[in-house]
Design a protein around this motif. Structure first.
Motif, PDB file in Angstrom:
ATOM      1  N   GLY A  68       0.855  -1.232  -0.108  1.00 31.86           N
ATOM      2  CA  GLY A  68       0.003   0.110   0.040  1.00 31.86           C
ATOM      3  C   GLY A  68       1.149   1.228   0.076  1.00 31.86           C
ATOM      4  O   GLY A  68       0.350   2.351   0.214  1.00 31.86           O
ATOM      5  N   ALA A  69       2.221   1.131  -0.173  1.00 27.93           N
ATOM      6  CA  ALA A  69       3.175   2.227  -0.324  1.00 27.93           C
ATOM      7  C   ALA A  69       2.573   3.227  -1.396  1.00 27.93           C
ATOM      8  O   ALA A  69       2.032   2.820  -2.467  1.00 27.93           O
ATOM      9  CB  ALA A  69       4.455   2.044  -0.746  1.00 27.93           C
ATOM     10  N   THR A  70       2.802   4.407  -1.473  1.00 28.61           N
ATOM     11  CA  THR A  70       2.417   5.614  -2.497  1.00 28.61           C
ATOM     12  C   THR A  70       3.221   5.242  -3.599  1.00 28.61           C
ATOM     13  O   THR A  70       2.742   5.268  -4.657  1.00 28.61           O
ATOM     14  CB  THR A  70       2.786   6.829  -2.050  1.00 28.61           C
ATOM     15  OG1 THR A  70       2.326   7.387  -0.649  1.00 28.61           O
ATOM     16  CG2 THR A  70       2.553   8.029  -2.864  1.00 28.61           C
ATOM     17  N   ALA A  71       4.455   4.828  -3.867  1.00 27.93           N
ATOM     18  CA  ALA A  71       5.211   4.461  -4.905  1.00 27.93           C
ATOM     19  C   ALA A  71       5.039   3.029  -5.218  1.00 27.93           C
ATOM     20  O   ALA A  71       4.984   2.259  -4.558  1.00 27.93           O
ATOM     21  CB  ALA A  71       6.326   4.667  -4.981  1.00 27.93           C
ATOM     22  N   PRO A  72       4.905   2.537  -6.650  1.00 25.34           N
ATOM     23  CA  PRO A  72       4.861   1.158  -6.865  1.00 25.34           C
ATOM     24  C   PRO A  72       6.079   0.378  -6.580  1.00 25.34           C
ATOM     25  O   PRO A  72       7.115   1.025  -6.471  1.00 25.34           O
ATOM     26  CB  PRO A  72       4.490   1.220  -8.339  1.00 25.34           C
ATOM     27  CG  PRO A  72       4.975   2.416  -8.867  1.00 25.34           C
ATOM     28  CD  PRO A  72       4.803   3.137  -7.799  1.00 25.34           C
ATOM     29  N   PRO A  73       6.278  -0.938  -6.319  1.00 24.37           N
ATOM     30  CA  PRO A  73       7.214  -1.659  -6.438  1.00 24.37           C
ATOM     31  C   PRO A  73       8.160  -1.595  -7.454  1.00 24.37           C
ATOM     32  O   PRO A  73       7.711  -1.280  -8.754  1.00 24.37           O
ATOM     33  CB  PRO A  73       6.981  -3.235  -6.221  1.00 24.37           C
ATOM     34  CG  PRO A  73       5.566  -3.134  -6.795  1.00 24.37           C
ATOM     35  CD  PRO A  73       4.819  -1.708  -6.646  1.00 24.37           C
ATOM     36  N   ALA A  74       9.624  -1.585  -7.293  1.00 22.31           N
ATOM     37  CA  ALA A  74      10.521  -1.359  -8.265  1.00 22.31           C
ATOM     38  C   ALA A  74      10.477  -2.537  -9.373  1.00 22.31           C
ATOM     39  O   ALA A  74      10.418  -2.013 -10.646  1.00 22.31           O
ATOM     40  CB  ALA A  74      11.874  -1.485  -7.971  1.00 22.31           C
ATOM     41  N   TRP A  75      10.083  -3.636  -9.334  1.00 21.10           N
ATOM     42  CA  TRP A  75       9.745  -4.702 -10.093  1.00 21.10           C
ATOM     43  C   TRP A  75       8.652  -4.153 -11.376  1.00 21.10           C
ATOM     44  O   TRP A  75       8.758  -4.617 -12.320  1.00 21.10           O
ATOM     45  CB  TRP A  75       9.531  -6.120  -9.718  1.00 21.10           C
ATOM     46  CG  TRP A  75       8.253  -6.031  -8.718  1.00 21.10           C
ATOM     47  CD1 TRP A  75       8.195  -6.063  -7.460  1.00 21.10           C
ATOM     48  CD2 TRP A  75       7.075  -6.542  -9.464  1.00 21.10           C
ATOM     49  NE1 TRP A  75       6.866  -6.618  -6.986  1.00 21.10           N
ATOM     50  CE2 TRP A  75       5.951  -6.455  -8.114  1.00 21.10           C
ATOM     51  CE3 TRP A  75       6.292  -6.569 -10.659  1.00 21.10           C
ATOM     52  CZ2 TRP A  75       4.812  -6.839  -8.311  1.00 21.10           C
ATOM     53  CZ3 TRP A  75       5.099  -6.828 -10.692  1.00 21.10           C
ATOM     54  CH2 TRP A  75       4.160  -6.978  -9.540  1.00 21.10           C
TER      55      TRP A  75
END
Length: 139
Positions: A68-75
């Motif tokens: 649920g972080a603001t930024a998406p996962p790096a992958w």
């Protein structure tokens, strides 16, 4: 010795790859794990990630939640730049093409993922970002 269900990140990926998923395929709450290989969008280096998945109509679904972080996962950012990926499920490693589920597809796919990891619904309430379901189709 660390239990497989307590593994995360690189240690989980390493154990999974060393054992062809004999250790690491089955994870918490009965979930099943695949390893997603993406190409770093800046480095060009191969990156690997252990992700909860479900099979769906011959493809494989994963959720780009990052808790649920603001930024998406790096992958997710990496496969958005280059959707040609590799997937390993147990000992089967194969090329695949990644795409985001369409608005018409997503409700059924989201429901299928919620069945195995109900926390995805909670993660969505933590962010204004729409958490995508990613469809991995064998190339």
């Amino acid at each position: 010795m660390v239990s497989v269900i307590d593994l995360h990140g690189d240690p989980h990926v390493a154990r999974y790859l060393e054992t062809d998923g004999e250790e690491g395929y089955r994870w918490r709450n009965g979930t099943e794990i695949l390893i997603l290989f993406t190409e770093g969008r800046r480095s060009g280096e191969q990156r690997s990630h252990a992700l909860i998945f479900r099979e769906h109509n011959g493809a494989y679904l994963v959720v780009a939640s990052k808790g649920g972080a603001t930024a998406p996962p790096a992958w997710f950012v990496n496969l958005s730049a280059n959707p040609q990926v590799e997937v390993q499920i147990k000992g089967d490693r194969f090329p695949a093409t990644a795409r985001v589920a369409t608005p018409a597809e997503k409700p059924a796919m989201w429901a299928k993922m919620i069945e195995v990891w109900p926390d995805y619904d909670e993660y969505q309430t933590k962010t204004d970002r729409e958490i995508p379901v990613v469809v991995l189709e064998r190339a």
